[in-house]
Design an enzyme around this catalytic site. Structure first.
Site, PDB file in Angstrom:
ATOM      1  N   ARG A  53     -13.965  -7.715  -0.094  1.00 49.82           N
ATOM      2  CA  ARG A  53     -13.471  -7.345   1.024  1.00 49.82           C
ATOM      3  C   ARG A  53     -12.721  -5.861   1.108  1.00 49.82           C
ATOM      4  O   ARG A  53     -12.115  -5.377   0.051  1.00 49.82           O
ATOM      5  CB  ARG A  53     -12.381  -8.111   1.424  1.00 49.82           C
ATOM      6  CG  ARG A  53     -11.362  -7.882   2.793  1.00 49.82           C
ATOM      7  CD  ARG A  53     -10.223  -7.433   2.245  1.00 49.82           C
ATOM      8  NE  ARG A  53      -9.264  -7.152   3.673  1.00 49.82           N
ATOM      9  CZ  ARG A  53      -8.338  -6.247   3.554  1.00 49.82           C
ATOM     10  NH1 ARG A  53      -7.839  -5.522   2.506  1.00 49.82           N
ATOM     11  NH2 ARG A  53      -7.556  -6.127   4.644  1.00 49.82           N
ATOM     12  N   GLY A  55     -10.596  -3.091   3.392  1.00 46.77           N
ATOM     13  CA  GLY A  55      -9.675  -2.865   4.395  1.00 46.77           C
ATOM     14  C   GLY A  55      -9.596  -1.738   5.070  1.00 46.77           C
ATOM     15  O   GLY A  55     -10.669  -0.901   4.728  1.00 46.77           O
ATOM     16  N   ASP A  56      -8.662  -1.311   5.569  1.00 50.02           N
ATOM     17  CA  ASP A  56      -8.463   0.028   6.367  1.00 50.02           C
ATOM     18  C   ASP A  56      -8.240   1.515   5.438  1.00 50.02           C
ATOM     19  O   ASP A  56      -8.671   2.321   5.724  1.00 50.02           O
ATOM     20  CB  ASP A  56      -7.420   0.025   7.539  1.00 50.02           C
ATOM     21  CG  ASP A  56      -6.075  -0.268   6.966  1.00 50.02           C
ATOM     22  OD1 ASP A  56      -5.983  -1.094   6.199  1.00 50.02           O
ATOM     23  OD2 ASP A  56      -5.074   0.619   7.277  1.00 50.02           O
ATOM     24  N   THR A 103      -0.579   1.566   7.053  1.00 45.17           N
ATOM     25  CA  THR A 103      -0.327   0.434   5.966  1.00 45.17           C
ATOM     26  C   THR A 103      -0.280  -0.773   6.885  1.00 45.17           C
ATOM     27  O   THR A 103       0.642  -0.595   8.011  1.00 45.17           O
ATOM     28  CB  THR A 103       0.899   0.553   5.025  1.00 45.17           C
ATOM     29  OG1 THR A 103       1.128  -0.781   4.407  1.00 45.17           O
ATOM     30  CG2 THR A 103       1.910   1.005   5.917  1.00 45.17           C
ATOM     31  N   GLY A 104      -0.768  -1.862   6.731  1.00 43.82           N
ATOM     32  CA  GLY A 104      -0.498  -2.977   7.457  1.00 43.82           C
ATOM     33  C   GLY A 104      -1.858  -3.954   7.463  1.00 43.82           C
ATOM     34  O   GLY A 104      -2.606  -3.867   6.547  1.00 43.82           O
ATOM     35  N   GLY A 155      -5.438  -4.788   7.559  1.00 44.44           N
ATOM     36  CA  GLY A 155      -6.271  -4.057   7.544  1.00 44.44           C
ATOM     37  C   GLY A 155      -7.393  -4.183   8.549  1.00 44.44           C
ATOM     38  O   GLY A 155      -8.171  -3.376   9.331  1.00 44.44           O
ATOM     39  N   THR A 172       0.706  -1.287   0.107  1.00 43.60           N
ATOM     40  CA  THR A 172       0.050  -0.043   0.005  1.00 43.60           C
ATOM     41  C   THR A 172       0.773   1.263   0.061  1.00 43.60           C
ATOM     42  O   THR A 172       1.668   1.384   0.757  1.00 43.60           O
ATOM     43  CB  THR A 172      -0.861  -0.142   1.256  1.00 43.60           C
ATOM     44  OG1 THR A 172      -1.610  -1.181   1.207  1.00 43.60           O
ATOM     45  CG2 THR A 172      -1.604   1.240   1.615  1.00 43.60           C
TER      46      THR A 172
HETATM   47  N1  ASP Z   1      -3.958  -2.114   4.840  1.00 35.62           N
HETATM   48  C1  ASP Z   1      -3.976  -2.835   3.534  1.00 35.62           C
HETATM   49  C2  ASP Z   1      -5.265  -3.629   3.388  1.00 35.62           C
HETATM   50  O1  ASP Z   1      -5.558  -4.200   4.625  1.00 35.62           O
HETATM   51  C3  ASP Z   1      -2.828  -3.681   3.297  1.00 35.62           C
HETATM   52  C4  ASP Z   1      -1.642  -2.928   3.288  1.00 35.62           C
HETATM   53  O2  ASP Z   1      -1.139  -1.808   4.144  1.00 35.62           O
HETATM   54  O3  ASP Z   1      -0.432  -3.418   2.640  1.00 35.62           O
HETATM   55  O4  ASP Z   1      -5.899  -3.626   2.677  1.00 35.62           O
END
Ligand code: ASP
Length: 320
Positions: free
Chosen positions: A213, A215-216, A236-237, A239, A185
Site C-alpha cells: 500500500r 499513501g500520500d 500528514t494524515g 493518506g 509521519t
Molecule cells: N499520511 C501517512 C500515510 O497515509 C500517514 C500519516 O501521515 O501518519 O501513509
C-alpha cells in the site's frame, strides 16, 4: 526574540525559516504521559535546532529539510525510519519524498525496508537519477550503489510499542490512522537565506496497512510539494484522502490561481475541502516570504517552528 503562538489548529506564523511536523491524529492530553510529551517536544526541538544551524550557516533549503527529517527519522518516537509503524506482515515498509522549490525537482521512494534514512535516498533519486519516483527492489538496488546511504536490517526499525500496536490492530482487524498512529509521519518545510523553498516527508505509513500500500507521503503533489512562487508543503494524515484531494498541490494551486495567501489556502484545504470528503490530518505550509500555516483537523499534530531570529515553538494538541 519574540514569542510564537502555535497552540491553535489553524495557527499562522510570520518570518518562519523552518516548520516541522511529527504526525497528526487523535492525540489527546489524557492519553499521553508527561514523559512521552517531553520526549515529543525534545525530539521536535532537536530537529528544529539541527535545521536552523544549517540555515544560519547558509545551507540550501533542500539540505535543511533533509537534515531536519533525518533527525526525526532517527528518533524512535516518530513514525519514520527507526520506530516506523509495521504493515500487515509485521514489516516496516518506508516511504519518503523531497522537493526543491527553485526548479521543482523532486525525488521519492516507496516500499523500502532496509534504508536507515529514506529521505536521503529520496534526495539521491532527485540529484543522481533522471527519475522522480522509485519503488521497492529498484530503489534498494540504487541505494546499494550509493556511499551516503546506510543499509540496515529490519530489527533496526523495530520497537516494542509498534509491535503492540500492530497486535491491537490485528485483533480489531483495522488499519488505523487516528487511534493508533499517534506518533506519526514526519515532515519539514524550509526556506534558505536566498528565500528558496524545499519540502520533505518521511513515513512508515499506517499500522497494519496492506503490504504494498502506498499513501500520500511519497507522492509528489499529495504529501509533498515545493515551488518558490507559491509554497512548500508537507502533509500528514489519512493518506487515501490526501491522495484523492492532491492536498499539497491543491494548496499551491489555490495560491497561484485564486491568489490566496498560504494561510487561507492551507486552512481552506484542511478545514473545508478535506473535512467535506471525510479526511483527517494536517499540513505544514511555508511561503517564500516566511509566512507559515500549520492547520490540522484532528485532535492534535506534533509540530514546531523556528523563526529567523531563533524563536522556537513546539506544540502537540490544538485548540480550535
Ligand atoms: N499520511 C501517512 C500515510 O497515509 C500517514 C500519516 O501521515 O501518519 O501513509
Amino acid at each position: 526574540m519574540g514569542i510564537i503562538d502555535i497552540s491553535r489548529n489553524n495557527a499562522t506564523v510570520a518570518d518562519a525559516v523552518l516548520v516541522i511536523h511529527g504526525g497528526a491524529g487523535t492525540i489527546l492530553e489524557e492519553n499521553l504521559t508527561s514523559e512521552r510529551e517531553a520526549l515529543c517536544h525534545s525530539g521536535l526541538r532537536a530537529a528544529l535546532e539541527r535545521g536552523y544551524g544549517l540555515w544560519q550557516a547558509g545551507a540550501d533549503a533542500l539540505s535543511i529539510v533533509e537534515a531536519t527529517v533525518r533527525v526525526l527519522e532517527d528518533d524512535p518516537i516518530f513514525n519514520a525510519g527507526r520506530g516506523a509503524v509495521l504493515n500487515d506482515q509485521g514489516v516496516a515498509e518506508l516511504d519518503a519524498s523531497i522537493m526543491r522549490g527553485v526548479d521543482r525537482m523532486a525525488g521519492a521512494i516507496t516500499g523500502v525496508t532496509t534504508i536507515k534514512n529514506p529521505i536521503t535516498l529520496a534526495r539521491a533519486v532527485l540529484e543522481k537519477t533522471p527519475f522522480v519516483f522509485l519503488s521497492g527492489v529498484g530503489a534498494e538496488e540504487l541505494a546499494a550503489t550509493l556511499e551516503e546511504i546506510e543499509i540496515v536490517g529490519q530489527d533496526y526499525f523495530f520497537t516494542d510499542e509498534r509491535w503492540k500496536q500492530l497486535q491491537a490492530q490485528r485483533v480489531s482487524n483495522s488499519v488505523s490512522l487516528s487511534e493508533d498512529n499517534k506518533f506519526g509521519t514526519v515532515g519539514a518545510v524550509a526556506r534558505c537565506k536566498g528565500n528558496h523553498l524545499a519540502a520533505a516527508t518521511s513515513t512508515g505509513g499506517m499500522t497494519n496497512k496492506r503490504h504494498g500500500r502506498i499513501g500520500d507521503s511519497p507522492v509528489i503533489g499529495a504529501g509533498t510539494w515545493a515551488e518558490d512562487a507559491t509554497c512548500a508543503v508537507s502533509a500528514t494524515g489519512h493518506g487515501e484522502f490526501f491522495l484523492r484531494a492532491a492536498v499539497a498541490h491543491e494548496i499551491a494551486a489555490r495560491m497561484r490561481h485564486a491568489k490566496e495567501g498560504v494561510a487561507v489556502a492551507a486552512n481552506t484545504v484542511i478545514h473545508e475541502e478535506l473535512v467535506a470528503m471525510g479526511g483527517s490530518g494536517g499540513v505544514i505550509a511555508l511561503a517564500a516570504n516566511g509566512e507559515a500555516a500549520l492547520p490540522f483537523n484532528t485532535a492534535g499534530m506534533y509540530r514546531g517552528v523556528i523563526a529567523a531570529d531563533g524563536t522556537i515553538a513546539t506544540a502537540i494538541y490544538g485548540k480550535p
